[in-house]
Scaffold this active site. Structure first.
Site, short mmCIF file in Angstrom:
data_model
loop_
_atom_site.label_atom_id
_atom_site.label_comp_id
_atom_site.label_asym_id
_atom_site.label_seq_id
_atom_site.Cartn_x
_atom_site.Cartn_y
_atom_site.Cartn_z
N GLU A 92 -12.91 5.60 2.85
CA GLU A 92 -12.59 4.77 3.87
C GLU A 92 -13.86 4.93 4.80
OE1 GLU A 92 -8.31 3.52 4.34
OE2 GLU A 92 -8.51 5.90 4.73
N ASN B 148 -6.17 3.54 8.76
CA ASN B 148 -7.27 4.01 9.31
C ASN B 148 -8.23 3.39 9.92
OD1 ASN B 148 -6.41 6.99 9.09
ND2 ASN B 148 -6.90 7.08 6.93
N SER C 153 -7.80 13.99 5.14
CA SER C 153 -7.58 13.13 3.74
C SER C 153 -8.61 12.93 3.21
CB SER C 153 -6.72 11.92 4.40
OG SER C 153 -7.52 11.31 5.23
N LYS D 1 -7.69 8.56 18.14
CA LYS D 1 -7.49 9.20 16.76
C LYS D 1 -8.98 9.44 16.17
CE LYS D 1 -5.55 9.01 12.42
NZ LYS D 1 -4.50 8.23 11.27
N GLY E 57 1.07 -1.04 0.01
CA GLY E 57 0.17 -0.08 -0.06
C GLY E 57 0.74 1.22 0.14
N GLY F 71 0.79 4.23 -0.93
CA GLY F 71 0.41 5.60 -0.99
C GLY F 71 1.19 6.55 -0.30
N ALA F 72 0.81 7.52 -0.05
CA ALA F 72 1.74 8.81 0.66
C ALA F 72 2.19 8.31 1.91
CB ALA F 72 0.87 9.84 0.69
#
Lengths: 302, 302
Positions: free
Chosen positions: A268, A102, A256, A184, A7, A9-10
């Site tokens: 998500e 996440n 995001s 979070k 994964g 991604g960023a």
């Protein structure tokens, strides 16, 4: 340490690049960025200083990498149904799997496939975006909180903390991963949800008393659900106020999920909303505003 | 009957035109449509048959009209602070004031200024839009339910019902105006709110189980608040289901608030959301979803 990034991604590119720079043996599973990274390497534009990795090991398939010491999972959670094909070939007898994804439910899904004893959870507070292929932008924060999924071995958490710290990542261990995940969510659920739904940045929501009040009500619903999960220490209501104050300093920050919506990417929703709602419901906690926000997001992105 | 139309939007123009056609002496207070209407009259495009009124009495100021028998108020409710200047000059000793406006609080505001004994409330179920200046489009429905604000005189309600019926308006009297107003809100709050927020027509909301469920939850909150207001007969929960079934036949219908948002006009949030929330709160009724919807609408239209 031999590490695979799944994964990329960023988030995956950013932490992977820092780990490689500090001397780890990092292998990136790539899709969009494969050509760029394998021919020109990886460029990181960071508030902590830009750097380039001219040689990066990129792969198109996980069996080209094979078993590693650590799999770092940064997949978008709606791709979790691909864990068997993407993570499976990387797992040997003593492989650890660290998910920095996440929301809730990621450790559980990995544990079911690969055994709970090898699963580590990480809560990442990172603001980063992908740029052109082969580029990643680090815009702020970057802290990781690591915890055992099954509380097997505090020692290996300390070794991972040391590894990330050596790579200049602000990293600490927690004995209560569940609490960190829910903490979070106290921020993520209202701000990712409302900013994505309204397509407004954080400071626009906070500037209006009524909307600020709604953010707080949503935070309190998340805190109530969190405290019904059997945390070592409950999260108190003051945490909502401290998160609001913290957010007052974020300015025009776009979470995001807002960026994902603007760029018409999948959201998500299941891991950030669906799983917490299910965990709350199982303990008899009503979360009418969180539930409504999830429904509105689903509906708005049809 | 000498009648003044105040707030000659789609609703005021439509009912005013029908009343003039049936022989009433109608005077329109106009702004946008003044030039068109006074020079070329009014054209009504209606599902019940188009018609034209070549000669229409239009005015720019209410003192050009002076006292009338009946003031028909069709103003957008966010302009209610203009009641003194717009309605005042039309009121004589025996003038009746009929408000066909949306939401709650309009009779109260008029009563405070002009005395409750002359106030009649009307709940209009009308789908109409303004077209070019001097044109109005009647797309569906049109029924009016009339009731006394202070239950002074059932006879005059019957005379107004007769007048509207003669003008081919489906009109009936109610002994419980409050209940009729709240019944309309059971539909208006979820559909005006959600369609305007998501910019999706009625059938898109109803097609998804989760969103349909949210509509129903919102309806139940409104019903609970309604039943706390001391209605003659309570509204039962089955009313929500019958409203959902009724709405299934509406197809791609866009409620007025959705159209207002698309055309960037001000929304009637205070009367359709704010007042019902305040009435509910006064009786201790929690309406978290209605409250959240109102906040999101306010925030989305900043």
């Amino acid at each position: 340490m031999r590490i695979a990034i799944v994964g990329a991604g960023a988030l995956g590119l950013y932490y992977g690049a820092l780990l490689q720079r500090s001397g780890e043996d990092v292998h990136f599973l790539l899709r969009r960025d494969y050509d760029a990274v394998t021919s020109h390497g990886l460029r990181v534009f960071s508030i902590n200083g830009d750097f380039t990795l001219p040689h990066v090991r990129g792969y198109r398939a996980p069996d080209e990498i094979g078993p590693v010491d650590l799999v770092l999972v940064g997949l978008k959670t709606f791709a979790n149904d691909r864990f068997p094909e993407l993570v499976g070939p990387l797992v040997g007898e003593s492989t650890l799997i660290l998910t920095l994804q996440n929301g809730l439910g990621n450790e559980e899904a990995l544990a079911e496939l690969f055994g709970g004893e090898r699963i580590i959870g990480g809560v990442a507070f990172l603001c980063s975006n992908r740029g052109e292929p082969g580029e990643v932008h680090h815009l702020g924060a970057g802290r990781i909180v690591l915890g055992e999924y099954q509380r097997c071995d505090r020692g290996r958490i300390e070794r991972l903390v040391a590894m990330f710290s050596k790579a200049w990542v602000d990293c600490r261990a927690t004995d209560d991963l569940k609490r960190s995940r829910w903490e979070k969510l106290v921020w993520n659920i209202p701000f990712n949800g409302l900013c994505a739904l309204l397509q407004q940045p954080v400071n626009m929501l906070l500037a209006q008393g009524a909307c600020r009040g709604l953010v707080r009500e949503i935070m309190l619903e998340v805190i109530a659900a969190a405290n019904a999960q059997g945390l070592d220490r409950p999260i108190d209501e003051g945490y909502a106020d401290s998160m609001l104050e913290f957010s007052d300093n974020m300015g025009e920050y776009r979470p995001s999920m807002q960026i994902d919506r603007e760029e018409r990417r999948q959201l998500e929703i299941a891991s950030i909303f669906g799983a917490p709602l299910a965990y709350g419901r199982r303990q008899g906690i009503e979360m009418p505003r969180v539930e409504m926000l999830a429904i509105l997001l689903e509906q708005a992105t049809r």
